[in-house]
Design an enzyme around this catalytic site. Structure first.
Site, PDB file in Angstrom:
ATOM      1  CG  ASP A 158     -30.947  10.852  68.134  1.00 54.11           C
ATOM      2  OD1 ASP A 158     -32.075  10.397  68.390  1.00 54.11           O
ATOM      3  OD2 ASP A 158     -29.904  10.420  68.656  1.00 54.11           O
ATOM      4  CD  GLU A 190     -33.050   7.382  73.382  1.00 53.50           C
ATOM      5  OE1 GLU A 190     -32.719   6.346  72.779  1.00 53.50           O
ATOM      6  OE2 GLU A 190     -32.374   8.437  73.342  1.00 53.50           O
ATOM      7  CD  GLU A 191     -30.152  10.918  72.905  1.00 49.13           C
ATOM      8  OE1 GLU A 191     -29.265  10.089  73.186  1.00 49.13           O
ATOM      9  OE2 GLU A 191     -30.555  11.108  71.747  1.00 49.13           O
ATOM     10  CG  HIS A 306     -13.865  20.355  64.356  1.00 51.58           C
ATOM     11  ND1 HIS A 306     -13.006  19.828  63.411  1.00 51.58           N
ATOM     12  CD2 HIS A 306     -13.112  21.155  65.151  1.00 51.58           C
ATOM     13  CE1 HIS A 306     -11.789  20.297  63.617  1.00 51.58           C
ATOM     14  NE2 HIS A 306     -11.819  21.100  64.665  1.00 51.58           N
TER      15      HIS A 306
END
Length: 362
Positions: A158, A190-191, A306
């Site tokens: 991503d 974007e994140e 995890h």
């Protein structure tokens, strides 16, 4: 250039929000080899790449694709303060293994573990041991990528999968001299809130009334769709539903593509695991939808609690690439489709009125 070669170049370099320079440089270097592509870098360092073989025919809407160049990660600033950039659940961070890279040349400088995490205002600060040097960027200490048992695994699917997909598309369009009008926005940050996209929209470069926007993403599969069951026609994200006309147009194209490509399958789903770039575009007046690949271990958060590699199906990915190459020359007849739907409803309405009168209950 093949998809395999694109993958090797893009996935081999680090990226975090606001520090996407190595991805951007690779995109520029790759696409500069194809003179049919017009590459523009805006004042915010987004890359806007276009191919127009229609002599700017205004009767043909622009088909705009987007993908973002960042992935959640870490940054050690000039004072050695370390910040988390992007959305990762705090429960995954304790003792998470990290690798840091020099910001100027991308060389690995440190491996460490994340020891503490705190939020102060809108900043998420962390402590690592050993401490990475100032001006370095960190990612989870995972392999850049590998292909195993039909799946593509990476520390950053991503949205580097989207980036590679659209580089591949531009190369195919240029190499085959396809008659089309398309553009790709490779956006930044974007994140951490769609910063690159929002800055691009602020410039009002494009005409929303003559642009069809499609985001190319990976999106969390768990609870929303099946991995390895084809690319996903995304009808909405966590924030909103997408444009009904664009969704219907994409669905019509994907149904027709089944007759072109034997064995092609796709999924039509609401993908509510996160918000994609279609949402800000639609809020600024664009008609948009999205195509995505079902993603396992969204933002490296494994089902076992995890940190682990994200993954997508190679079959899904290859089918998305082949569909997009065919799709860029597909008629952009959204208004015609809308008129036909209305005509069908009017015809059904007339039939309903007549038949119900013939079959009164009272």
């Amino acid at each position: 250039m093949t998809l395999d070669k694109i993958i090797k170049r893009i996935f081999s370099v680090p990226t975090v929000p606001l520090h996407e320079q190595f991805i951007a440089k690779e995109i520029y270097a790759i696409l500069s080899e194809y003179p049919q592509t017009k590459i523009e870098i805006d004042e915010y360092s987004n890359l806007y790449v276009s191919i127009d073989s229609t002599q700017n025919d205004r009767s043909i809407p622009l088909l705009l694709f987007t993908a973002h160049m960042d992935h959640p990660g870490f940054y050690s600033d000039e004072e050695g303060r370390i910040f988390l950039l992007g959305g990762i659940d705090e429960s995954y961070l304790k003792e998470a293994p990290l690798t840091f890279y020099r910001e100027d040349n991308g060389e690995q400088v440190c491996e460490c573990k994340l020891k503490s995490f705190k939020i102060a205002g809108n900043k998420k600060s962390v402590e690592c041991k050993p401490a990475p040097p100032p001006n370095s960027m960190g990612m989870f200490n995972l392999p850049p990528y590998e292909i195993k048992n039909g799946f593509f695994l990476s520390r950053a699917c991503d949205d580097l999968v989207g980036v590679c997909t659209l580089i591949h598309l531009l190369i195919r369009v240029a190499s085959k001299k396809l008659n089309t009008k398309i553009a790709v926005l490779f956006s930044r940050a974007e994140e951490i809130g769609f910063w690159g996209t929002l800055a691009f929209l602020k410039k009002k470069t494009l005409n929303p009334q003559n642009t069809i926007m499609v985001s190319i993403e990976t999106s969390q599969a768990r609870g929303y769709c099946s991995i390895d069951q084809g690319p996903v026609l995304r009808v909405g994200d966590k924030t909103r539903l997408f444009d009904a006309n664009v969704v219907a147009w994409l669905q019509k194209a994907m149904e027709e593509y089944k007759g072109v490509q034997s064995g092609f399958v796709y999924q039509k789903k609401y993908m509510g695991g996160g918000t994609c770039e279609t949402t800000p575009f639609m809020e600024f007046g664009y008609a948009g939808a999205a195509l995505c690949l079902a993603l396992e271990n969204y933002h490296n958060m494994g089902s076992d609690g995890h940190i682990t590699m994200e993954s997508v199906s190679m079959k899904d990915w290859e089918e998305l690439c082949s569909f997009l190459e065919w799709f860029v020359t597909y008629p952009r007849d959204l208004e015609t489709l809308a008129v036909k739907r209305k005509e069908r409803m009017l015809a059904l309405q007339q039939e309903a009125v007549e038949r119900l009168k013939e079959n009164r209950l009272f």
